[in-house]
Design a protein around this motif. Structure first.
Motif, mmCIF file in Angstrom:
data_model
loop_
_atom_site.group_PDB
_atom_site.id
_atom_site.type_symbol
_atom_site.label_atom_id
_atom_site.label_comp_id
_atom_site.label_asym_id
_atom_site.label_seq_id
_atom_site.Cartn_x
_atom_site.Cartn_y
_atom_site.Cartn_z
ATOM 1 N N ALA A 45 0.825 -1.210 0.000
ATOM 2 C CA ALA A 45 0.000 0.000 0.000
ATOM 3 C C ALA A 45 0.856 1.257 0.000
ATOM 4 O O ALA A 45 0.557 2.234 -0.702
ATOM 5 N N SER A 46 1.930 1.236 0.759
ATOM 6 C CA SER A 46 2.818 2.396 0.824
ATOM 7 C C SER A 46 3.450 2.670 -0.536
ATOM 8 O O SER A 46 3.546 3.823 -0.982
ATOM 9 N N ALA A 47 3.878 1.614 -1.229
ATOM 10 C CA ALA A 47 4.487 1.785 -2.546
ATOM 11 C C ALA A 47 3.472 2.283 -3.566
ATOM 12 O O ALA A 47 3.796 3.096 -4.447
ATOM 13 N N LEU A 48 2.224 1.812 -3.470
ATOM 14 C CA LEU A 48 1.177 2.292 -4.368
ATOM 15 C C LEU A 48 0.938 3.779 -4.158
ATOM 16 O O LEU A 48 0.780 4.546 -5.125
ATOM 17 N N CYS A 49 0.884 4.210 -2.908
ATOM 18 C CA CYS A 49 0.653 5.630 -2.609
ATOM 19 C C CYS A 49 1.806 6.501 -3.112
ATOM 20 O O CYS A 49 1.607 7.669 -3.470
ATOM 21 N N ALA A 50 2.991 5.926 -3.144
ATOM 22 C CA ALA A 50 4.157 6.678 -3.616
ATOM 23 C C ALA A 50 4.202 6.774 -5.136
ATOM 24 O O ALA A 50 5.062 7.473 -5.697
ATOM 25 N N GLY A 51 3.291 6.086 -5.819
ATOM 26 C CA GLY A 51 3.230 6.160 -7.277
ATOM 27 C C GLY A 51 4.085 5.137 -7.977
ATOM 28 O O GLY A 51 4.423 5.296 -9.159
ATOM 29 N N GLY A 52 4.413 4.056 -7.277
ATOM 30 C CA GLY A 52 5.284 3.050 -7.873
ATOM 31 C C GLY A 52 4.623 2.191 -8.915
ATOM 32 O O GLY A 52 5.309 1.529 -9.698
ATOM 33 N N GLY A 53 3.304 2.156 -8.939
ATOM 34 C CA GLY A 53 2.607 1.319 -9.901
ATOM 35 C C GLY A 53 1.225 0.968 -9.394
ATOM 36 O O GLY A 53 0.651 1.686 -8.561
ATOM 37 N N ILE A 54 0.698 -0.143 -9.872
ATOM 38 C CA ILE A 54 -0.594 -0.637 -9.421
ATOM 39 C C ILE A 54 -0.386 -1.981 -8.748
ATOM 40 O O ILE A 54 0.661 -2.622 -8.902
ATOM 41 N N GLY A 55 -1.386 -2.425 -7.984
ATOM 42 C CA GLY A 55 -1.241 -3.707 -7.302
ATOM 43 C C GLY A 55 -2.489 -4.084 -6.545
ATOM 44 O O GLY A 55 -3.413 -3.282 -6.383
ATOM 45 N N PHE A 56 -2.480 -5.311 -6.078
ATOM 46 C CA PHE A 56 -3.616 -5.845 -5.337
ATOM 47 C C PHE A 56 -3.557 -5.439 -3.867
ATOM 48 O O PHE A 56 -2.488 -5.463 -3.236
ATOM 49 N N LEU A 57 -4.737 -5.092 -3.349
ATOM 50 C CA LEU A 57 -4.910 -4.885 -1.910
ATOM 51 C C LEU A 57 -6.238 -5.490 -1.487
ATOM 52 O O LEU A 57 -7.193 -5.529 -2.281
ATOM 53 N N PRO A 58 -6.349 -5.937 -0.243
ATOM 54 C CA PRO A 58 -7.681 -6.268 0.280
ATOM 55 C C PRO A 58 -8.522 -4.998 0.272
ATOM 56 O O PRO A 58 -8.040 -3.919 0.630
ATOM 57 N N CYS A 59 -9.766 -5.107 -0.137
ATOM 58 C CA CYS A 59 -10.628 -3.915 -0.190
ATOM 59 C C CYS A 59 -10.779 -3.276 1.188
ATOM 60 O O CYS A 59 -10.928 -2.053 1.296
ATOM 61 N N MET A 60 -10.744 -4.078 2.240
ATOM 62 C CA MET A 60 -10.887 -3.545 3.580
ATOM 63 C C MET A 60 -9.693 -2.667 3.966
ATOM 64 O O MET A 60 -9.769 -1.931 4.940
ATOM 65 N N HIS A 61 -8.615 -2.744 3.199
ATOM 66 C CA HIS A 61 -7.492 -1.843 3.421
ATOM 67 C C HIS A 61 -7.464 -0.738 2.364
ATOM 68 O O HIS A 61 -7.412 0.441 2.684
ATOM 69 N N GLY A 62 -7.520 -1.136 1.098
ATOM 70 C CA GLY A 62 -7.385 -0.150 0.035
ATOM 71 C C GLY A 62 -8.456 0.918 0.048
ATOM 72 O O GLY A 62 -8.184 2.086 -0.262
#
Length: 316
Positions: A229-246
């Motif tokens: 999640a931290s890497a996604l927020c930094a703009g590193g790319g896209i990826g899977f997260l549990p919806c309860m987190h994302g």
């Protein structure tokens, strides 16, 4: 001569008190669900042991003698002591206390368990909780933890537990990168990806990405949901997260629908030998009840506000 204290039948103090309270043998017998002759016989035995009369038998009933008044006072104290002890014992059974160790992952603790634990401790303030964070399996039989809270499709067979929800997953990206557009799933495979490390290769999200995304497009891996999640927020790319987190991260947005083939089961587990322990049973019950209010959100069809409006966070 035998000591009266050692010979006095303590259970007969209840009969003496009933005679004093109700003013006669018959009424005492009725109150105690005994027959008249039993009450009279037990009173006679006590008077014989003590060597004194406890009541004067009058036409209007039984009047305590001086000795009787003292024995009645003793009976009242004994009764009150019994009531007090019984209440304390019953209260200690309800008022749980002691240590409770819970093993879970960082994301489950962050998103889900922390408010549940806090609510549980409001109800049971004498329980002290220690949380062990990590994804490695624990040996509950060795007492490493009392409860394991895991998102898994294969809970250990030697543990007792219950599945309390199904965890939905979707692909997420930075909101600013996807304003006004919803890419096709096939096009997403060509983008840069953040995925999970080998320590989490049991995740369906791991195998989903490995099977569909070219290795050169997976530019970053982490062995935790929070790391991805931290890497996604930094703009590193896209990826899977549990919806309860994302869904709780304002700067992220779902860039795919919930992927039906990518899911986990939420399990709460303990060792069979301690599953009936007061602390363990109480927490497992509390947790299961809390999930009922959050199940839609966990399964990807609810809203963050329904789950925990204070839980929204970002990784700026």
């Amino acid at each position: 001569m035998k000591d009266p204290a050692s010979a006095l039948p303590w259970e007969d103090l209840r009969i003496i008190k009933a005679i004093g309270d109700h003013g006669g043998l018959s009424s005492a017998a009725t109150a105690l669900s005994l027959n008249h002759s039993t009450v009279a016989r037990r009173l006679a035995i006590v008077e014989e042991i003590l060597g004194v009369a406890l009541f004067d038998r009058l036409r209007t009933g039984c009047k305590p003698t001086t000795a009787g008044t003292e024995i009645l006072a003793l009976s009242a104290r004994v009764e009150q002591d019994i009531i007090n002890v019984a209440r304390r014992v019953a209260g200690s059974a309800e008022r749980l206390a002691g240590e409770l160790r819970i093993a879970t992952s960082d994301a489950l603790l962050y998103d889900f368990l922390t408010p549940i634990i806090v609510d549980f401790q409001r109800i049971h303030p004498d329980i002290r909780v220690e949380v062990l964070v990590g994804n490695a399996p624990l040996n509950l039989a060795r007492g490493e933890s009392d409860i394991a809270f895991r998102a898994t499709l294969a809970p250990p067979e030697n543990l007792y537990g219950r599945k309390i929800a199904k965890v939905a997953w979707a692909i997420y990206g930075r909101r600013d990168d996807f304003l006004g557009r919803q890419p096709r799933l096939e096009d997403l495979y060509e983008q840069q990806w953040i995925s999970y490390g080998s320590g989490l290769k049991g995740l369906r999200a791991f195998s989903f990405v490995e099977e569909r995304v070219a290795a050169q497009n997976i530019i970053y891996r982490a062995d935790s949901v929070l790391g991805v999640a931290s890497a996604l927020c930094a703009g590193g790319g896209i990826g899977f997260l549990p919806c309860m987190h994302g869904d709780l991260v304002p700067s992220l947005v779902r860039v795919s629908a919930v992927q039906a083939q990518v899911y986990d089961e939420l399990w709460i587990l303990t060792h069979p030998d301690i599953r009936k322990s007061g602390r363990v049973y109480a927490f497992m019950t509390h947790c299961a009840q809390a999930v009922i209010k959050r199940r839609d959100f966990i399964e990807g069809v609810g809203t963050p506000g329904v789950y925990n409006p204070a839980a929204k966070r970002d990784y700026g």
